[in-house]
Design an enzyme around this catalytic site. Structure first.
Site, short mmCIF file in Angstrom:
data_model
loop_
_atom_site.label_atom_id
_atom_site.label_comp_id
_atom_site.label_asym_id
_atom_site.label_seq_id
_atom_site.Cartn_x
_atom_site.Cartn_y
_atom_site.Cartn_z
N LYS A 287 0.86 -1.18 0.00
CA LYS A 287 0.00 0.00 0.00
C LYS A 287 0.89 1.22 0.00
O LYS A 287 2.03 1.16 0.48
CB LYS A 287 -0.89 0.00 1.25
CG LYS A 287 -2.17 0.77 1.08
CD LYS A 287 -3.21 -0.02 0.31
CE LYS A 287 -4.45 0.79 0.04
NZ LYS A 287 -5.52 -0.04 -0.54
N GLY B 227 -25.01 2.48 1.24
CA GLY B 227 -24.14 3.10 0.24
C GLY B 227 -24.77 3.00 -1.14
O GLY B 227 -25.61 2.11 -1.41
N GLY C 1 -22.53 3.92 -4.03
CA GLY C 1 -21.39 4.28 -4.87
C GLY C 1 -21.05 3.16 -5.83
O GLY C 1 -21.92 2.37 -6.22
N ASN C 2 -19.78 3.08 -6.20
CA ASN C 2 -19.35 2.10 -7.20
C ASN C 2 -19.72 0.67 -6.81
O ASN C 2 -20.34 -0.06 -7.59
CB ASN C 2 -17.83 2.23 -7.41
CG ASN C 2 -17.29 1.13 -8.28
OD1 ASN C 2 -16.87 0.09 -7.77
ND2 ASN C 2 -17.32 1.29 -9.58
P1 NAD Z 1 -17.83 5.31 -3.34
O1 NAD Z 1 -17.13 6.53 -2.84
O2 NAD Z 1 -18.09 5.13 -4.79
O3 NAD Z 1 -19.28 5.19 -2.61
C1 NAD Z 1 -19.44 5.31 -1.24
C2 NAD Z 1 -20.94 5.38 -0.95
O4 NAD Z 1 -21.14 5.34 0.46
C3 NAD Z 1 -21.61 6.65 -1.45
O5 NAD Z 1 -22.88 6.33 -1.99
C4 NAD Z 1 -21.80 7.48 -0.18
O6 NAD Z 1 -22.90 8.38 -0.27
C5 NAD Z 1 -22.07 6.37 0.81
N1 NAD Z 1 -21.88 6.75 2.20
C6 NAD Z 1 -20.86 7.43 2.77
N2 NAD Z 1 -21.09 7.59 4.08
C7 NAD Z 1 -22.27 7.00 4.34
C8 NAD Z 1 -23.06 6.83 5.51
N3 NAD Z 1 -22.66 7.29 6.69
N4 NAD Z 1 -24.23 6.16 5.40
C9 NAD Z 1 -24.66 5.69 4.22
N5 NAD Z 1 -23.96 5.82 3.08
C10 NAD Z 1 -22.79 6.47 3.15
O7 NAD Z 1 -17.01 4.09 -2.73
P2 NAD Z 1 -16.93 2.60 -3.26
O8 NAD Z 1 -15.83 2.49 -4.23
O9 NAD Z 1 -18.29 2.12 -3.63
O10 NAD Z 1 -16.42 1.86 -1.94
C11 NAD Z 1 -17.31 1.55 -0.86
C12 NAD Z 1 -16.59 0.65 0.14
O11 NAD Z 1 -16.10 -0.52 -0.52
C13 NAD Z 1 -15.35 1.25 0.84
O12 NAD Z 1 -15.28 0.68 2.14
C14 NAD Z 1 -14.20 0.73 0.01
O13 NAD Z 1 -12.98 0.69 0.76
C15 NAD Z 1 -14.70 -0.66 -0.29
N6 NAD Z 1 -14.06 -1.28 -1.48
C16 NAD Z 1 -14.17 -0.70 -2.70
C17 NAD Z 1 -13.58 -1.33 -3.81
C18 NAD Z 1 -13.70 -0.75 -5.19
O14 NAD Z 1 -13.22 -1.40 -6.14
N7 NAD Z 1 -14.34 0.40 -5.38
C19 NAD Z 1 -12.88 -2.53 -3.65
C20 NAD Z 1 -12.81 -3.11 -2.38
C21 NAD Z 1 -13.41 -2.47 -1.30
#
Ligand code: NAD
Length: 431
Positions: free
Chosen positions: A110, A222, A224-225
């Site tokens: 990391k 959530g 997001g992605n």
């Molecule tokens: P993102 O930034 O695209 O989306 C995050 C989402 O969480 C958003 O919709 C945001 O509004 C919501 N959110 C934030 N705080 C919140 C709360 N208190 N209550 C409800 N919703 C809330 O992030 P992502 O890429 O979707 O990642 C989400 C999680 O998955 C993180 O923990 C990340 O470390 C983990 N993750 C992501 C990936 C990846 O490939 N994107 C891979 C492994 C793990």
């Protein structure tokens, strides 16, 4: 306040405590413990950048390579004002276990820079990217250590870093870094990989429990992605999502959006900003009930899918989980605390732990690296087919161990991951 409370929370100490417990279960010898509970290599360095106003600011950069016994190290680079070496060490350790549990031939690393991109121009960010690579150019690369995007870093940052490394070495090295833009060495299927990967493991869990996806309801934290693509594939399998939640930047609070007949992904996407925030007023106009943020966890559903933050299913919220819930599938990293784990275990809720459930992202990054090293790119369907194969076989390896020896799924996942890395170290004659 006690000494323990006064001490700052250390993510790395938590990662070491997790490891120590699994080392006990695996009865690892002292040399294996000593090697695996600490990173192999750590780099910290200064990155001087001439700012747009002509002054020079010195940023602090990190790279931690936790273990590379199974292959080149892999892990993201995070830009964050509160980045610390301690966090980077913990995240590097978790990357080693995540790559190992899905059995991809990579180690864990990391990186990070203490900075806040909100207050930096694009040119200043480019200089940080190039400076980071200049400091470590001879200790990273396609055959040594392969970075990727993480918090507040993007495909554009990856491309600047790649360009700098190629300039230093005087050759094209597209396998140096992943998360590149599609068309510039990125992989098709990467954007959906984490959410889809989660649903591949969920599909297998449902089959083990003898439940049809079409008969299930789910609630998701959530939007997001990870959440959006998990919802996409889960609904394609016939499942119904009755609630999602998201952060509202304006109100500085989270809301949950409920529709008893099932939320529409397309409808919600059309009213969501690029940070995954759903517009509360437009949702109301579309007939959604707007509830407090933590309402997602109380829904009477079969499946809970936390895809936002760590520490969401904890000693107090776990009590609110409906008796109907059969499965928790962790999209986020670390959404469940150890106390809540214990309660879920006692209730017989089936856990698909984060290091397995969200490993689709790193698995697809590995595919990107392979394609980049070959300089030959696969179609989206081929990428997703390979992803399904990897996630499905990882799920079954973990589930078989959990079933045969009556381990909790999280423990089984960690045991497989740590055991493989320890074995690789022994096979190489390191310990
Ligand atoms: P993102 O930034 O695209 O989306 C995050 C989402 O969480 C958003 O919709 C945001 O509004 C919501 N959110 C934030 N705080 C919140 C709360 N208190 N209550 C409800 N919703 C809330 O992030 P992502 O890429 O979707 O990642 C989400 C999680 O998955 C993180 O923990 C990340 O470390 C983990 N993750 C992501 C990936 C990846 O490939 N994107 C891979 C492994 C793990």
């Amino acid at each position: 306040m006690s000494d323990t409370q006064q001490r700052a929370f250390s993510a790395f100490e938590m990662a070491q405590a997790q490891f120590d417990r699994i080392a006990d279960l695996l009865e690892l010898d002292s040399a294996a413990r000593e090697l695996l509970r600490n990173p192999q290599r750590e780099y910290t360095f200064a990155i001087p950048v001439r700012m747009d106003d002509g002054t020079v600011q010195v940023f602090r950069g990190f790279r931690v390579q936790h273990n590379d016994a199974r292959g080149p190290s892999k892990g993201g680079i995070r830009f964050h004002p509160h980045e610390t070496l301690d966090t980077v060490r913990a995240l590097a350790t978790w990357m080693t276990w995540k790559c190992s549990v899905v059995d991809i031939p990579l180690g864990g690393a990391k990186g990070g820079v203490i900075c806040d991109p909100h207050n930096l121009s694009a040119r200043e960010q480019e200089q940080i990217c190039r400076g980071w690579v200049r400091q470590i150019a001879h200790d990273v690369g396609p055959l040594r250590d392969v970075p990727a995007p993480d918090v507040m870093t993007s495909p554009q940052h990856m491309l600047w870093m790649l360009d700098e490394l190629e300039t230093i070495h005087g050759m094209k090295l597209p396998g140096f870094i992943t998360g590149k833009p599609v068309g510039m060495g990125g992989s098709l299927g990467r954007k959906e990989a984490t959410g889809y990967g989660l649903v591949y493991t969920l599909r297998e869990a449902l089959a083990q429990l003898g439940i049809r996806a079409a008969d299930t309801l789910a609630s998701v934290q959530g939007f997001g992605n990870v959440a959006q693509y998990a919802i996409e594939l889960y609904t394609q399998l016939g499942g119904t999502v009755t609630c999602v939640s998201s952060w509202n930047q304006k109100d500085q609070t989270a809301y949950a959006f409920r529709k008893h007949t099932g939320v529409s992904l397309a409808e919600l996407r059309s009213i969501t900003d690029r940070f995954g925030g759903i517009d509360k007023d437009k949702a109301q106009d579309l007939g959604y009930d707007v509830l407090p943020g933590d309402a997602w966890i109380e829904r009477s559903v079969d499946i809970l899918i936390p895809c936002a933050l760590e520490n969401q299913i904890n000693a107090s919220t776990v009590q609110k989980i409906s008796p109907r819930v059969r499965i928790v599938a962790e999209g986020a990293n670390g959404p469940t605390t150890p106390e809540a784990d214990q309660a879920l275990k006692e209730r017989g809720i089936f856990m698909i732990p984060d290091l397995l459930a969200n490993a689709g992202g790193v698995t697809c990054s590995y595919f990107e690296q392979v394609q980049s090293n070959m300089n030959y790119y696969w179609e989206r369907a081929e990428v997703l087919e390979k992803l399904d194969l990897k996630m499905t076989s990882a799920f079954h390896a973990v589930h078989d161990l959990a079933r045969k020896q009556d381990f909790y799924m999280r423990d089984a996942a960690y045991m497989i991951a740590v055991d493989r890395v320890a074995q690789a170290c022994r096979d190489r004659g390191w310990i």
